[in-house]
Design a protein around this motif. Structure first.
Motif, PDB file in Angstrom:
ATOM      1  N   VAL A 101       0.842  -1.205   0.000  1.00  0.00           N
ATOM      2  CA  VAL A 101       0.000   0.000   0.000  1.00  0.00           C
ATOM      3  C   VAL A 101       0.873   1.249   0.000  1.00  0.00           C
ATOM      4  O   VAL A 101       0.652   2.194  -0.782  1.00  0.00           O
ATOM      5  N   GLU A 102       1.880   1.270   0.891  1.00  0.00           N
ATOM      6  CA  GLU A 102       2.762   2.435   0.962  1.00  0.00           C
ATOM      7  C   GLU A 102       3.548   2.598  -0.336  1.00  0.00           C
ATOM      8  O   GLU A 102       3.773   3.713  -0.812  1.00  0.00           O
ATOM      9  N   GLY A 103       3.988   1.463  -0.912  1.00  0.00           N
ATOM     10  CA  GLY A 103       4.743   1.514  -2.161  1.00  0.00           C
ATOM     11  C   GLY A 103       3.923   2.076  -3.308  1.00  0.00           C
ATOM     12  O   GLY A 103       4.424   2.857  -4.125  1.00  0.00           O
ATOM     13  N   LYS A 104       2.656   1.715  -3.355  1.00  0.00           N
ATOM     14  CA  LYS A 104       1.780   2.235  -4.413  1.00  0.00           C
ATOM     15  C   LYS A 104       1.566   3.736  -4.260  1.00  0.00           C
ATOM     16  O   LYS A 104       1.536   4.480  -5.252  1.00  0.00           O
ATOM     17  N   LYS A 105       1.417   4.183  -3.012  1.00  0.00           N
ATOM     18  CA  LYS A 105       1.265   5.622  -2.769  1.00  0.00           C
ATOM     19  C   LYS A 105       2.516   6.374  -3.214  1.00  0.00           C
ATOM     20  O   LYS A 105       2.436   7.429  -3.855  1.00  0.00           O
ATOM     21  N   LYS A 106       3.664   5.833  -2.859  1.00  0.00           N
ATOM     22  CA  LYS A 106       4.925   6.476  -3.219  1.00  0.00           C
ATOM     23  C   LYS A 106       5.107   6.504  -4.728  1.00  0.00           C
ATOM     24  O   LYS A 106       5.538   7.511  -5.300  1.00  0.00           O
ATOM     25  N   LYS A 111       5.213   9.393  -9.878  1.00  0.00           N
ATOM     26  CA  LYS A 111       4.698   9.567 -11.238  1.00  0.00           C
ATOM     27  C   LYS A 111       4.130  10.974 -11.429  1.00  0.00           C
ATOM     28  O   LYS A 111       4.282  11.578 -12.503  1.00  0.00           O
ATOM     29  N   ASN A 112       3.480  11.490 -10.400  1.00  0.00           N
ATOM     30  CA  ASN A 112       2.964  12.859 -10.483  1.00  0.00           C
ATOM     31  C   ASN A 112       4.096  13.867 -10.643  1.00  0.00           C
ATOM     32  O   ASN A 112       4.009  14.815 -11.433  1.00  0.00           O
ATOM     33  N   LEU A 159      14.882  11.250  -9.212  1.00  0.00           N
ATOM     34  CA  LEU A 159      13.454  10.947  -9.327  1.00  0.00           C
ATOM     35  C   LEU A 159      13.222   9.659 -10.108  1.00  0.00           C
ATOM     36  O   LEU A 159      12.436   8.796  -9.707  1.00  0.00           O
ATOM     37  N   LEU A 160      13.949   9.515 -11.203  1.00  0.00           N
ATOM     38  CA  LEU A 160      13.814   8.307 -12.025  1.00  0.00           C
ATOM     39  C   LEU A 160      14.330   7.071 -11.286  1.00  0.00           C
ATOM     40  O   LEU A 160      13.744   5.987 -11.372  1.00  0.00           O
ATOM     41  N   GLN A 167       9.233   0.582  -8.014  1.00  0.00           N
ATOM     42  CA  GLN A 167       8.593  -0.446  -8.839  1.00  0.00           C
ATOM     43  C   GLN A 167       9.197  -1.822  -8.548  1.00  0.00           C
ATOM     44  O   GLN A 167       8.488  -2.821  -8.440  1.00  0.00           O
ATOM     45  N   GLN A 168      10.520  -1.865  -8.392  1.00  0.00           N
ATOM     46  CA  GLN A 168      11.191  -3.134  -8.083  1.00  0.00           C
ATOM     47  C   GLN A 168      10.770  -3.648  -6.707  1.00  0.00           C
ATOM     48  O   GLN A 168      10.550  -4.857  -6.531  1.00  0.00           O
ATOM     49  N   ASP A 169      10.656  -2.731  -5.732  1.00  0.00           N
ATOM     50  CA  ASP A 169      10.222  -3.132  -4.386  1.00  0.00           C
ATOM     51  C   ASP A 169       8.817  -3.724  -4.420  1.00  0.00           C
ATOM     52  O   ASP A 169       8.541  -4.749  -3.777  1.00  0.00           O
ATOM     53  N   LEU A 170       7.936  -3.069  -5.180  1.00  0.00           N
ATOM     54  CA  LEU A 170       6.565  -3.564  -5.276  1.00  0.00           C
ATOM     55  C   LEU A 170       6.525  -4.954  -5.888  1.00  0.00           C
ATOM     56  O   LEU A 170       5.761  -5.825  -5.444  1.00  0.00           O
TER      57      LEU A 170
END
Length: 366
Positions: A101-106, A111-112, A159-160, A167-170
């Motif tokens: 959940v935290e990873g998706k928020k981050k 991305k923003n 940032l990149l 993404q890798q963590d997720l």
């Protein structure tokens, strides 16, 4: 919980009722002889009496009961281990879910920010910052801007990199969660198999004992006590406790106080109190009451806790029994231990050597 388990056991008894549980040499109950009749006279009613069970036959029953309950005890350890693994895996899954959940928020935030950077570049006509600086008429502005460009490049690169790492963590969290789910499913099947073995063995044992009359069951209990006393005497004769006078640690005293306070409470497989216990449920809860968390099963208690010599036992130490470490009791001093013996029995004291000792462990390592 106990009522549900008794219902399951009752059902298991029905399933095994066709099994001849007393089919040991000399233990089958005798059928009455046909009654003698005179010519033309109707046969007499069949007698319902049977030959008394001899001590030799009862000893055979005792030994079979011991095997059945030992098998149930081994299955109980497997059940408890699967239960403990399931609890641990559930906690790990909850933690992984939180990370996802935290990873998706981050990732959404990154991305923003990346989108905002792209929009800013679009607003400048798509020219890179270096080109804008080169076209500047003010040399000082050019020099000041060079540092800002480098800072911007580093920020964009960072940032990149953050986006890629997130993404890798997720992906890693998702893979871990999938593996945990597979392990939980395997554990669920292991628990179900162990439960079936426990209930089948207990049902067989209960069926076996139910075929005995009250006086025969009393004689059977006496045979059990006599066998335990013989084993205890033989153990004491080895001099295992000669000169042993170790005192309990402060934690050990608390654990002994808790365990002995449970005397008289029924054995129930998989139970950790407060009303019922199995053998390792009693010892693990006793040490938990003393402020020390130890493994749930007797096998893991044997594997993980510090070992001490039998002759150095202190009250509070755990005595592990049988070669497969499937039973445990707590030493309370004077050659005595307290334990939850088996189904149909209550928490009680017994000779520390009344069962085959595998070794001794000390939960507090003192």
């Amino acid at each position: 919980m106990a009522t549900a388990k008794r219902s399951v056991i009752a059902a298991a008894v029905t399933v095994v009722c066709a099994v001849t549980v007393l089919a040991l040499p000399g233990t089958a109950f005798a059928a009455p002889d046909p009654a003698s009749t005179s010519s033309g006279a109707p046969p007499a009613a069949a007698s319902t009496t049977r030959a008394p069970v001899t001590n030799e036959e009862l000893e055979a029953v005792r030994q079979k009961l011991e095997r059945l309950y030992r098998a149930a005890s081994a299955a109980t350890d497997a059940y408890n281990a699967a239960e403990e693994r399931a609890e641990r895996q559930s906690a790990e899954l909850v933690e992984l879910a939180g990370k996802i959940v935290e990873g998706k928020k981050k990732l959404a935030e990154l991305k923003n920010r990346t989108g905002a950077a792209a929009a800013a570049q679009y607003r400048t006509g798509g020219l890179p910052p270096e080109a804008h600086l080169m076209l500047s008429d003010d040399p000082q502005e050019f020099l000041d801007g060079t540092g800002r460009v480098r800072q911007g490049e580093r920020a964009t690169r960072h940032l990149l990199e953050q986006t890629t790492r997130t993404q890798q963590d997720l992906e890693l969290y998702a893979a871990d969660a999938s593996a945990q789910l597979k392990q939980m499913e395997a554990g669920r099947k292991a628990k179900a198999t162990a439960r079936e073995k426990i209930e089948r063995r207990i049902a067989e044992a209960e069926k076996l004992e139910s075929r005995l009359e009250k006086k025969e069951r009393e004689r059977l209990a006496e045979l059990e006590r006599a066998a335990a006393q013989r084993a205890q005497n033989a153990w004491l004769d080895t001099g295992a406790l000669d000169g042993a006078a170790g005192k309990a640690s402060e934690q050990g005293e608390k654990a002994v106080k808790f365990a002995t306070a449970q005397i008289g409470k029924p054995y129930e497989w998989g139970a950790e109190g407060p009303a019922t216990f199995d053998c390792s449920g009693l010892t693990s809860q006793a040490w938990a009451s003393a402020g020390s968390t130890i493994p749930r099963t007797s096998q893991e208690q044997w594997r993980q806790l510090p070992r001490v010599a039998v002759e150095d036992m202190h009250p509070g130490d755990l005595i592990i029994y049988f070669d497969d470490a499937t039973h445990v009791g707590m030493y309370i001093g004077d050659g005595t231990m307290v334990h939850a013996p088996r189904p149909g029995r209550t928490v009680t004291t017994a000779g520390a050597g009344s069962l085959p000792i595998l070794g001794v462990v000390r939960p507090d390592g003192a």
